[in-house]
Design an enzyme around this catalytic site. Structure first.
Site, PDB file in Angstrom:
ATOM      1  N   GLY A 294       0.838  -1.204   0.000  1.00 33.95           N
ATOM      2  CA  GLY A 294       0.000   0.000   0.000  1.00 33.95           C
ATOM      3  C   GLY A 294       0.868   1.248   0.000  1.00 33.95           C
ATOM      4  O   GLY A 294       1.881   1.299   0.688  1.00 33.95           O
TER       5      GLY A 294
ATOM      6  N   ARG B 100       1.042  -4.797  -5.529  1.00 34.60           N
ATOM      7  CA  ARG B 100       1.074  -6.076  -4.829  1.00 34.60           C
ATOM      8  C   ARG B 100       1.530  -7.088  -5.870  1.00 34.60           C
ATOM      9  O   ARG B 100       1.180  -6.975  -7.044  1.00 34.60           O
ATOM     10  CB  ARG B 100      -0.300  -6.394  -4.259  1.00 34.60           C
ATOM     11  CG  ARG B 100      -0.738  -5.303  -3.278  1.00 34.60           C
ATOM     12  CD  ARG B 100      -1.560  -5.784  -2.115  1.00 34.60           C
ATOM     13  NE  ARG B 100      -1.340  -4.969  -0.929  1.00 34.60           N
ATOM     14  CZ  ARG B 100      -1.933  -3.796  -0.667  1.00 34.60           C
ATOM     15  NH1 ARG B 100      -2.796  -3.294  -1.522  1.00 34.60           N
ATOM     16  NH2 ARG B 100      -1.663  -3.132   0.440  1.00 34.60           N
TER      17      ARG B 100
ATOM     18  N   ASP C  29       4.537  -4.589   6.425  1.00 34.31           N
ATOM     19  CA  ASP C  29       5.091  -5.858   6.928  1.00 34.31           C
ATOM     20  C   ASP C  29       5.043  -6.973   5.881  1.00 34.31           C
ATOM     21  O   ASP C  29       5.907  -7.850   5.861  1.00 34.31           O
ATOM     22  CB  ASP C  29       4.426  -6.288   8.233  1.00 34.31           C
ATOM     23  CG  ASP C  29       2.967  -6.621   8.056  1.00 34.31           C
ATOM     24  OD1 ASP C  29       2.315  -5.993   7.205  1.00 34.31           O
ATOM     25  OD2 ASP C  29       2.471  -7.518   8.767  1.00 34.31           O
TER      26      ASP C  29
ATOM     27  N   THR D 275       3.601   2.925   5.926  1.00 37.00           N
ATOM     28  CA  THR D 275       2.193   2.544   5.778  1.00 37.00           C
ATOM     29  C   THR D 275       1.366   3.531   6.584  1.00 37.00           C
ATOM     30  O   THR D 275       1.789   3.955   7.666  1.00 37.00           O
ATOM     31  CB  THR D 275       1.908   1.115   6.283  1.00 37.00           C
ATOM     32  OG1 THR D 275       0.493   0.980   6.526  1.00 37.00           O
ATOM     33  CG2 THR D 275       2.629   0.780   7.571  1.00 37.00           C
TER      34      THR D 275
ATOM     35  N   ASP E 215      -1.164   2.838   8.149  1.00 40.66           N
ATOM     36  CA  ASP E 215      -1.831   2.132   9.254  1.00 40.66           C
ATOM     37  C   ASP E 215      -1.048   2.165  10.563  1.00 40.66           C
ATOM     38  O   ASP E 215      -1.602   1.857  11.618  1.00 40.66           O
ATOM     39  CB  ASP E 215      -2.097   0.679   8.863  1.00 40.66           C
ATOM     40  CG  ASP E 215      -2.867   0.569   7.558  1.00 40.66           C
ATOM     41  OD1 ASP E 215      -3.788   1.385   7.375  1.00 40.66           O
ATOM     42  OD2 ASP E 215      -2.545  -0.300   6.733  1.00 40.66           O
TER      43      ASP E 215
ATOM     44  N   ASP F  12       0.955   0.085  11.727  1.00 40.69           N
ATOM     45  CA  ASP F  12       0.846  -1.221  12.396  1.00 40.69           C
ATOM     46  C   ASP F  12       2.139  -2.039  12.317  1.00 40.69           C
ATOM     47  O   ASP F  12       2.100  -3.266  12.271  1.00 40.69           O
ATOM     48  CB  ASP F  12      -0.329  -2.016  11.791  1.00 40.69           C
ATOM     49  CG  ASP F  12      -0.181  -2.216  10.293  1.00 40.69           C
ATOM     50  OD1 ASP F  12       0.712  -1.609   9.679  1.00 40.69           O
ATOM     51  OD2 ASP F  12      -0.979  -2.989   9.728  1.00 40.69           O
TER      52      ASP F  12
ATOM     53  N   ARG G 202      -6.397  -1.249   8.446  1.00 39.06           N
ATOM     54  CA  ARG G 202      -6.331  -2.721   8.361  1.00 39.06           C
ATOM     55  C   ARG G 202      -6.790  -3.320   9.686  1.00 39.06           C
ATOM     56  O   ARG G 202      -7.858  -2.961  10.160  1.00 39.06           O
ATOM     57  CB  ARG G 202      -4.930  -3.176   7.962  1.00 39.06           C
ATOM     58  CG  ARG G 202      -4.585  -2.824   6.538  1.00 39.06           C
ATOM     59  CD  ARG G 202      -3.496  -3.692   5.982  1.00 39.06           C
ATOM     60  NE  ARG G 202      -2.259  -3.550   6.732  1.00 39.06           N
ATOM     61  CZ  ARG G 202      -1.114  -4.063   6.345  1.00 39.06           C
ATOM     62  NH1 ARG G 202      -1.049  -4.771   5.245  1.00 39.06           N
ATOM     63  NH2 ARG G 202      -0.034  -3.890   7.038  1.00 39.06           N
TER      64      ARG G 202
END
Ligand code: ADP
Length: 320
Positions: A11, A72, A103, A126, A128, A130, A172
């Site tokens: 992403g 991707r 990740d 990212t 996110d 995360d 996510r």
């Protein structure tokens, strides 16, 4: 080490360009030549590289997206795809690879090292946030501010019409964006995957507020929340309480835009640090920033550990 390659994968996030710029310029400064691989791991497999000069990364620090494009790559999940990628890197005399991504991208980089001994360094980028091992990831600050601005605007119309709004943000399976946006906008409730969601309690809270004359109500939902997406939650709230709501899914607007100063500076630090890590032979690792200090961690630690939410933020969100 004489030549490195850099790519952006998975992403996209605002600040990736600033990171490419820092990586390229630091590498050139250390006397290396640099190739940019296009579209993440797809470019490695298809041998799509471009030589990167200092002027190629001029005037990109302020731009969202990524000049190298991202993708991707299902082919890279297969050993055959990774073997071809390694072969292309070797044919082009690439001695090290900087992977800017999340990740998933780091897992791929790790495979490339384990199976083909390619020196790899990961840079966490990212929206996110995360990824364990860095307090913040590149793009998160920009995404939170974009979402915050949008929610502020929705608050105006919510107040004008006495409405309940349910606003879904990205993240996510993590609630970092939702939690900070919720605190920053004074949302009445924040639903995140890390905590149990009790929709009846949410309904009771909102009905209590309405009884006290507070007519604008904002509910922030992280996309990964167990109660479902924003539309499903709206339906459940209606079934439980009869409360009608409007739903807004902020979606990909959170991925775009010019990166904030914080993201540009973080991206610059980590792009620089990635080259240093390669030159120091510290691979396979990820670089991150913890307590305002740039650090290196074994690459696999980034996905075997789960980054925790700050408990103080949870308390603030529940009580303010
Ligand atoms: P992100 O890096 O943002 O987490 P993805 O999870 O989509 O994004 O990962 C980006 C790419 O990294 C994938 O398309 C795939 O090519 C590669 N990748 C992801 N997971 C793995 C894995 N377990 N093993 C090898 N490659 C992987």
């Amino acid at each position: 080490m004489e030549r490195i390659a850099v790519l952006t994968s998975g992403g996209d996030s605002p600040g990736m360009n600033a990171c490419i710029r820092a990586t390229v310029r630091r590498a050139l400064g250390r006397g290396l030549s640099v190739l940019g691989a296009k579209k993440g791991y797809e470019g490695l497999i298809d041998d799509e590289f471009t030589a990167m000069s200092s002027s190629d990364v001029s005037n990109i620090i302020q731009r969202g997206g990524t000049i190298l494009h991202t993708a991707r790559s299902p082919r890279f999940l297969e050993a055959e795809g990774r073997a071809r990628a390694a072969e292309n890197l070797r044919n082009r005399s690439v001695d090290g690879l900087v992977v800017i991504g999340g990740d998933g991208s780091f897992r791929g980089a790790s495979d490339l090292f384990n199976e083909h001994s390619i020196p790899v360094v990961g840079v966490p980028a990212t929206i996110d946030n995360d990824i364990w091992g860095s307090d913040l990831t590149i793009g998160y600050d920009t995404a939170v501010n974009t979402a915050l601005e949008a929610v502020d605007k929705i608050r105006d119309t919510a107040a004008a019409h006495d409405r309940l709004f349910i606003i879904e943000v990205m993240g996510r399976s993590a609630g970092f964006i939702a939690l900070e946006v919720g605190i920053g906008t004074g949302a009445e409730a924040v639903l995140i995957p890390e905590t149990r969601t009790d929709l009846q309690a949410v309904c009771d809270k909102i009905q209590g507020r309405i009884r006290r004359g507070r007519t604008s109500n904002i509910l922030i939902v992280a996309e990964g929340d167990e109660a479902g997406n924003a539309f499903e939650i709206a339906a459940k709230i209606f079934d439980l309480s009869g409360l009608k709501s409007r739903v807004t899914v902020l979606g990909h607007v959170q991925r775009g835009g010019s990166p904030t100063t914080a993201d540009r500076v973080l991206a610059s630090k980590l792009g620089w640090a990635a080259v240093e890590a390669l030159m120091d032979g510290a691979w396979p690792c990820m670089v991150g920033e913890v307590d305002n200090t740039v650090v290196r961690h074994p690459l696999a630690d980034s996905w075997t550990n789960r980054k925790a939410l700050d408990p103080l933020l949870l308390t603030l969100s529940d009580n303010l």
